[in-house]
Scaffold this active site. Structure first.
Site, PDB file in Angstrom:
ATOM      1  N   SER A 151       0.840  -1.196   0.000  1.00  0.00           N
ATOM      2  CA  SER A 151       0.000   0.000   0.000  1.00  0.00           C
ATOM      3  C   SER A 151       0.872   1.240   0.000  1.00  0.00           C
ATOM      4  O   SER A 151       1.981   1.228   0.561  1.00  0.00           O
ATOM      5  CB  SER A 151      -0.878  -0.017   1.257  1.00  0.00           C
ATOM      6  N   TYR A 164      -1.042  -0.641   9.980  1.00  0.00           N
ATOM      7  CA  TYR A 164      -1.249  -1.053   8.584  1.00  0.00           C
ATOM      8  C   TYR A 164       0.007  -0.776   7.750  1.00  0.00           C
ATOM      9  O   TYR A 164       0.450  -1.622   6.952  1.00  0.00           O
ATOM     10  CB  TYR A 164      -2.453  -0.268   8.068  1.00  0.00           C
ATOM     11  N   SER A 165       0.630   0.415   7.934  1.00  0.00           N
ATOM     12  CA  SER A 165       1.835   0.770   7.166  1.00  0.00           C
ATOM     13  C   SER A 165       2.948  -0.241   7.422  1.00  0.00           C
ATOM     14  O   SER A 165       3.629  -0.677   6.495  1.00  0.00           O
ATOM     15  CB  SER A 165       2.376   2.140   7.571  1.00  0.00           C
ATOM     16  N   LYS A 168       2.148  -3.544   5.803  1.00  0.00           N
ATOM     17  CA  LYS A 168       2.163  -3.465   4.339  1.00  0.00           C
ATOM     18  C   LYS A 168       3.593  -3.381   3.795  1.00  0.00           C
ATOM     19  O   LYS A 168       3.886  -3.947   2.747  1.00  0.00           O
ATOM     20  CB  LYS A 168       1.342  -2.260   3.869  1.00  0.00           C
ATOM     21  N   ASP A 513      60.870  -6.095 -29.156  1.00  0.00           N
ATOM     22  CA  ASP A 513      61.004  -4.774 -28.531  1.00  0.00           C
ATOM     23  C   ASP A 513      61.868  -3.894 -29.430  1.00  0.00           C
ATOM     24  O   ASP A 513      63.100  -3.968 -29.379  1.00  0.00           O
ATOM     25  CB  ASP A 513      61.626  -4.905 -27.138  1.00  0.00           C
ATOM     26  N   ASN A 515      62.280  -0.640 -29.553  1.00  0.00           N
ATOM     27  CA  ASN A 515      62.630   0.696 -29.062  1.00  0.00           C
ATOM     28  C   ASN A 515      64.012   1.089 -29.606  1.00  0.00           C
ATOM     29  O   ASN A 515      65.000   0.385 -29.374  1.00  0.00           O
ATOM     30  CB  ASN A 515      62.649   0.641 -27.523  1.00  0.00           C
ATOM     31  N   PRO A 516      64.104   2.240 -30.322  1.00  0.00           N
ATOM     32  CA  PRO A 516      65.389   2.639 -30.927  1.00  0.00           C
ATOM     33  C   PRO A 516      66.511   2.862 -29.916  1.00  0.00           C
ATOM     34  O   PRO A 516      67.689   2.857 -30.286  1.00  0.00           O
ATOM     35  CB  PRO A 516      65.056   3.943 -31.668  1.00  0.00           C
ATOM     36  N   HIS A 518      67.754   0.876 -28.167  1.00  0.00           N
ATOM     37  CA  HIS A 518      68.613  -0.306 -28.132  1.00  0.00           C
ATOM     38  C   HIS A 518      69.419  -0.503 -29.415  1.00  0.00           C
ATOM     39  O   HIS A 518      70.140  -1.492 -29.528  1.00  0.00           O
ATOM     40  CB  HIS A 518      67.764  -1.556 -27.849  1.00  0.00           C
TER      41      HIS A 518
END
Ligand code: NAI
Length: 739
Positions: A151, A164-165, A168, A513, A515-516, A518
């Site tokens: 309700s 009732y509340s 419910k 890998d 990466n320059p 190296h």
């Protein structure tokens, strides 16, 4: 035209169906082919009196229209009898509409015990008794639809209706749990809060409103929710006047007020009241797991960031924004999966890259695909995971706005679960495990799992240091980081020296890998190096194979894991000297450049498998549990930790391991008393939190395939006791060997 919703073959009970809303439902079900039990005690609106007339009349009406119906005059408090009528007359029960109700309105101060009890008995207890009587029948037939009638007075409160509340809204709580327990049996439970003109409302509503709020306007929702086509479960609906709306919970973002190791004060609550109650960006938790998840997140933030006092997310985010790093955003982010296809050529190229040579006859097994024991070096496991970071993977992570020219490879951890195949296609899944603020820079921990056809082959943790990206206010350490271990304080047990060639980096880079730094002298000069430097992972490969030869007879299946820190660069052509200390199956290592005596790899170790071990699969096939291995390891760790784990965790964890629906093992991890202990079997002491989980799901959690929170939400991990203590699980399951 759409197909009408029919209820042929279904047996429906409507309680309180002698008048008002219930009568409408009963008539509608009857018209649409259902067999209807019309229950009504036939009393007055306050719960007094009794008569069979009301139910009989409705039964007659249904039958007059060609429908099937039977009356029942019991109170809903006699739920068994009400359901028995359905079983006796129609042989089963499919649908229960809990509708019977009375009113005993009084202002709260004048509410008597009888007012309170009668209301609860009819509404809450009555619905419970009727539904419980129907439950096992619904379960057995794997079908059930249940309606609870709440309700607006329960949802919002209403003057004069305290009794009732309360009853419910109690029905909503009941429905929410039935929805969870019933789901797997196809028993669905929903709640309605109707508004309609009836004898219950005629004293509170004006006549013209009563007339327009017809009970028949509520009926269609009830019929739909009860139909087998409808899969709604745990819903709450307001309905009346032909309008239907759904309700859900809304929760403010809230405010975390606790700082690490400190309680919160009422003053802090007062001072942050506005933000606690601010519904901007409110969330809508739909179940208890979603609700608890917030608390779990708060706990982990407090624990990891040392506490907040203000909104943790905001404070970190603001200072992080300045440096381009936002751990709150970045941590947990997954990079897109990457695949890596290779043949024996890549395995051989890698072996050459880390200095293997036909000069050593033992190396032939890694250099010649025709060799009877041709194998892949275990440290090749870093190669597939590297592609997850390359291709800009890391740069796409939200919250990691970093300058890639400032990135250094700090540390590496690799654990191999199966010898790597010599060819195939592997998939790697990378996750940002953590981001640390080291002051001078940010340290990003990236976890990468590499799979072959769904099987986990190896795990890498990359520690990437970003120079100048620190100072964002984050934490300095992480429990997720694989720890470095210093070597024992004695002369090394063995030393192996090996020279790198002038082209070592030029060769190693071909493994992926590029990466320059190296290879390109100009690029290396920009980075402040006098010449291109060797890849850290190349020295790492050298050191690992030194251990493999020295202590494992070059047998890749003996290799378990390696951890190193990259301290200083090596120039191609310099000699690498690996110092080794054997401590059980752990070989501590330190690597130096022989020419300069500079340490280049520190805090490093290789873990070997002892004698060949039974695999988890072998054990399972033999009827043993995979979790046994994990608990054995936990037991070892407790011993190794001294009292460290007890200090950190201070919790007793119980475990129930399930298999085929039965509890097959019980364990207790006591990290509260003494230096901690592991017990097998039932435990006599006090357990803080108990986990119930299947053997298989346990392994998934331990291996990181699913995190404990997700396992909990998915219902795979059940938790009893102090749920907050469950947080500490991460500490004992972290760094776990992927068994
Ligand atoms: P109603 O009074 O017309 O119908 C209720 C029926 O329940 C009556 O026929 C009564 O004899 C029967 N009943 C009472 N106690 C019983 C018991 N112990 N065992 C079996 N039957 C019993 O009222 P209405 O308006 O049709 O209410 C139906 C349901 O809807 C009630 O649960 C009520 O609380 C709820 N409700 C109604 C609203 C409205 O606007 N009409 C508003 C919110 C909720």
């Amino acid at each position: 035209m759409s197909v009408p919703l029919r209820f042929d073959g279904k047996v429906v009970l409507v309680t309180g169906a002698g008048g008002g809303l219930g009568r409408e439902y009963a008539l509608a079900f009857g018209e649409r082919g259902a067999s209807v039990v019309v229950n009504d005690l036939g009393g007055d609106i306050k719960g007094g009196g009794k008569s069979s007339a009301a139910a009989d009349k409705v039964v007659e009406e249904i039958r007059a229209k060609g429908g099937k119906a039977i009356a029942n005059y019991d109170s809903v408090e006699d739920g068994e009898k009400v359901i028995q009528t359905a079983l006796d007359e129609f042989g089963k029960i499919d649908i229960v509409v809990n509708n019977a109700g009375i009113l005993r309105d009084r202002s709260f101060a004048r509410t008597s015990d009888v007012d309170w009890d009668l209301i609860h008995r009819v509404h809450l207890r009555g619905s419970f008794m009727v539904t419980r009587a129907a439950w096992s029948h619904m379960k057995n037939q794997k079908f059930g639809r249940i309606i609870m009638t709440s309700s607006a007075a329960g949802i919002y409160g209403n003057f004069g209706q305290a009794n009732y509340s309360a009853a419910k809204l109690g029905l909503l709580g009941l429905a929410n749990t039935l929805a969870i327990e019933g789901q797997k049996y196809n028993i669905l439970c929903n709640t309605i809060a109707p508004t309609a003109g009836s004898r219950l409302t005629e004293t509170v509503m004006p006549p013209d409103l009563l007339e327009s709020l017809k009970a028949e306007y509520v009926t269609p929702l009830v019929l739909w929710l009860c139909h087998d086509q409808c899969h709604e479960n745990s819903g709450l609906f307001e309905v009346g006047a032909g309008w239907i709306g759904k309700l859900r919970w809304e929760r403010s973002q809230g405010r975390s007020l606790r700082t690490k190791n400190q309680n919160i004060s009422p003053e802090a609550v007062r001072d942050h009241w506005d933000s606690i109650c601010d519904f901007t960006d409110a969330t809508k938790p739909a179940n208890i797991q979603e609700s608890l998840q917030t608390l779990v997140e708060v706990l982990s933030k407090v624990d990891s960031h040392g506490g907040v006092g203000v909104n943790p997310t905001a404070s970190l985010a603001t200072s992080a924004a300045a440096s381009g790093i936002n751990p709150m955003e970045a941590v947990g982010q997954k990079l897109s999966d990457s695949t890596f296809t290779y043949s024996h050529i890549q395995c051989i190229l890698y072996a050459l890259g880390v200095g293997m040579s036909t000069n050593d006859p033992d190396h032939l097994g890694f250099l010649y695909e025709g060799h009877e024991d041709f194998s892949c070096l275990p440290t090749f496991g870093v190669i597939p995971s590297m592609s997850a970071m390359m291709d800009g993977g890391l740069s796409s992570v939200p919250g990691l706005n970093i300058d890639f020219t400032q990135v250094l490879h700090g540390e590496q951890y690799l654990e191999v679960y199966k010898p790597l195949p010599t060819s195939g296609t592997l998939t790697s899944q990378a996750t940002i495990a953590d981001v640390l603020d080291k002051g001078s820079g940010a340290l990003i921990l990236m976890d990468v799992n590499t799979y072959s056809g769904g099987e986990l082959l190896c795990y890498n943790q990359w520690s990437v240091f970003v120079v100048g990206a620190g100072g964002f206010g984050g934490k300095r350490t992480s429990e997720k980081a694989k720890a470095l271990v210093p070597p024992p304080n004695r002369a090394p047990d063995a030393v192996v020296t090996d020279s790198t060639t002038r082209d070592q980096a030029a060769l190693y880079r071909l493994s992926g890998d590029f990466n320059p730094l190296h290879i390109d002298p100009g690029f290396a000069a920009m980075g402040g190096f006098k010449a291109p430097i060797l890849h850290g992972l190349c020295s790492f490969g050298f050191a690992a194979r030194h251990v493999l030869k020295q202590y494992a007879n070059n047998d890749p299946s003996r290799f378990k894991a390696i951890k190193v820190r990259f301290v200083k660069p090596v120039l191609p052509g310099q000699s690498l000297q690996t110092e080794m200390w054997k401590e059980g199956n752990r070989i501590h290592i330190q690597c130096k450049v022989k020419e300069t005596d500079a340490v280049v790899l520190s805090g490093a170790y290789v873990d070997l498998h002892g004698t060949p071990e039974a695999s988890p699969e072998d054990l399972t096939q033999a009827g043993a549990l995979q979790s046994e291995l994990v608990f054995a390891e936990i037991g070892r760790r407790i011993k190794d930790s001294g009292s460290e784990l007890v200090k950190k965790v201070n919790t007793v964890f119980g475990w129930e391991i399930m298999k085929d629906g039965k509890t097959v093992a019980q364990w207790t991890i006591d990290l509260k008393s003494g230096t901690g202990a592991l017990h097998k079997g039932p435990y006599s002491g006090q357990v803080d939190v108990t986990f119930t989980v299947s053997d298989g799901d346990f392994m998934e959690v331990v291996q990181g395939a699913i995190n404990p929170q997700k396992a909990f939400i998915a219902g795979k991990l059940k938790i009893r006791g102090n749920i907050m203590k469950a947080q500490k699980l991460d500490i004992i399951l972290k760094d776990f060997a992927k068994l």
